[in-house]
Design a protein around this motif. Structure first.
Motif, mmCIF file in Angstrom:
data_model
loop_
_atom_site.group_PDB
_atom_site.id
_atom_site.type_symbol
_atom_site.label_atom_id
_atom_site.label_comp_id
_atom_site.label_asym_id
_atom_site.label_seq_id
_atom_site.Cartn_x
_atom_site.Cartn_y
_atom_site.Cartn_z
ATOM 1 N N SER A 86 3.749 -0.716 -2.356
ATOM 2 C CA SER A 86 2.332 -0.787 -2.721
ATOM 3 C C SER A 86 1.866 -2.221 -2.857
ATOM 4 O O SER A 86 2.675 -3.161 -2.916
ATOM 5 C CB SER A 86 2.104 -0.070 -4.054
ATOM 6 N N ASN A 87 0.557 -2.351 -2.955
ATOM 7 C CA ASN A 87 -0.074 -3.644 -3.193
ATOM 8 C C ASN A 87 -0.069 -3.899 -4.705
ATOM 9 O O ASN A 87 -1.079 -3.810 -5.385
ATOM 10 C CB ASN A 87 -1.504 -3.611 -2.642
ATOM 11 N N ASN A 253 -1.086 -1.223 3.395
ATOM 12 C CA ASN A 253 -1.384 -1.629 2.030
ATOM 13 C C ASN A 253 -0.515 -2.793 1.550
ATOM 14 O O ASN A 253 -0.716 -3.304 0.454
ATOM 15 C CB ASN A 253 -1.222 -0.443 1.061
#
Length: 388
Positions: A86-87, A253
């Motif tokens: 994830s970011n 992402n």
């Protein structure tokens, strides 16, 4: 030296203002004891390598998340089917709340604020289990389980080590907690700071999470590697849960800078291990130096920060503002953390010369405060004057 920093920045959010916000207000070059970075990683040579590739990193799209995940798993020895990237770990906290936390969640406090703020923002019932100062904020597994049952919570969170106190539960206790809560919808073990643990050789329960139906382990590469600006986190869970999260997250992402760092890690594992050794050394030294400051309580920590309590009625906001304006030292005052007060501050572990500057700043604050109090008392009318 005084610097014009708008203290109103600290009232605008439940978290501290960013390094960039403070720099733009004229704070100058800060010594940052607030944001929990690893000061020894990446190395100067790694930053030089990154700078050579900066144009390409900024100009081109990253690979899709599956390719980056495959490389990360090669370095960390994980199964790609069990992770989702994830970011930043906060993105995963948000999606876990939307996907898997239905009505209620139990969270020990104090802890990382997003674990309480995020579910409350989506109208979930948050059962807050208070960690007692009298117990040095240590979590008792049996009491926490009893609290979860009494509240009827269907999800539970634990940060290990915890933020902001750095308290650590042995791996066997975390496994026992997972066993006790096997019937819940979700159990999250936030291991954002677990790489800094030195009291146990293999503290992570990521392998356990990958074979359990309801457990997710959260990781943050930004905190471990000193690269918060990259915004890179991941979770480890069984293939079903991890797969659902991967399908939920956007395809691109993870940014190109994060991808570049992941592919550099295999060549710099020795440097990372050395950074952890140096940080452990500095944590011990810093704890000793702070313990010598009168009226300052220092809590034991297995993270890359130390929690301290200020004595003598000192308000942490006053100390924060003094250090920032006079010494260009930035600390995390904890008055806005649930379960804490402004008498507490979290101080990130930094090298010895930076700690000397911090300690001198605290002593200077104590001296100036004593001088002000003494002058105030001296100016008060005496009893004889009143009787006259």
């Amino acid at each position: 030296m005084r610097h014009g920093v708008d203290s109103g920045l600290f009232q605008q959010t439940a978290h501290s203002p960013s390094y960039f916000e403070l720099s733009r207000t004229g704070a100058g070059e800060l010594v940052d004891f607030c944001i929990p970075c690893n000061p020894y990683f990446p190395t100067p040579q790694m930053f030089e390598e990154l700078s050579k590739n900066l144009e390409a990193v900024l100009k081109f799209y990253p690979s899709d998340a599956s390719k980056i995940a495959q490389q990360l798993c090669t370095v960390l020895g994980l199964n790609p089917a069990t992770i989702a990237m994830s970011n930043g770990s906060t993105e995963l906290i948000t999606w876990m709340d939307h996907l898997w936390i239905r009505e209620s969640v139990a969270v020990p406090i104090p802890t990382f604020g997003r674990w309480t703020d995020q579910p409350m923002e989506s109208d979930k019932r948050v059962g807050m289990f208070p960690l007692r100062e009298s117990d040095n904020f240590e979590l008792d597994v049996d009491e926490y389980v009893e609290f979860i049952r009494a509240r009827g919570s269907r999800a539970a969170v634990i940060c290990n080590p915890n933020n902001p106190d750095g308290g650590y539960l042995p791996r066997r206790e975390i496994v026992r907690l997972m066993d006790e809560l096997a019937d819940l919808d979700l159990v999250v073990v936030d291991e954002s700071f677990v790489d800094f643990v030195e009291v146990e050789r293999n503290p992570s329960v990521a392998a356990e999470a990958s074979i359990r139906p309801n457990v997710v382990v959260l990781k943050s590469l930004g905190k471990n590697f000193g690269l918060h600006g990259v915004r890179f986190g991941y979770l480890v869970a069984n293939p079903g849960l991890a797969g659902k999260m991967r399908r939920t997250l956007p395809k691109w992402n993870v940014n190109s800078l994060a991808e570049t760092v992941v592919f550099m890690l295999a060549e710099h594992e020795a440097e990372y291990a050395e950074s952890l050794r140096l940080l452990s050394r500095d944590r011990y030294r810093m704890g000793v130096e702070l313990s010598r400051v009168p009226d300052l309580t220092v809590y034991s920590s297995q993270a890359n920060f130390l929690l301290v309590k200020l004595g003598g009625g000192v308000d942490g906001r006053e100390l924060r503002d003094h250090l920032l304006s006079r010494h260009q030292v930035f600390i995390r005052e904890c008055g806005d953390k649930l379960g804490m007060s402004s008498r507490f501050a979290r101080l990130v572990v930094r090298p010895e010369h930076d700690v000397d500057r911090l300690v001198e700043g605290i002593r200077d604050f104590t001296r100036s405060r004593w001088t002000t109090d003494h002058a105030s008392r001296s100016s008060e009318p005496s009893l004889l004057m009143h009787s006259a």
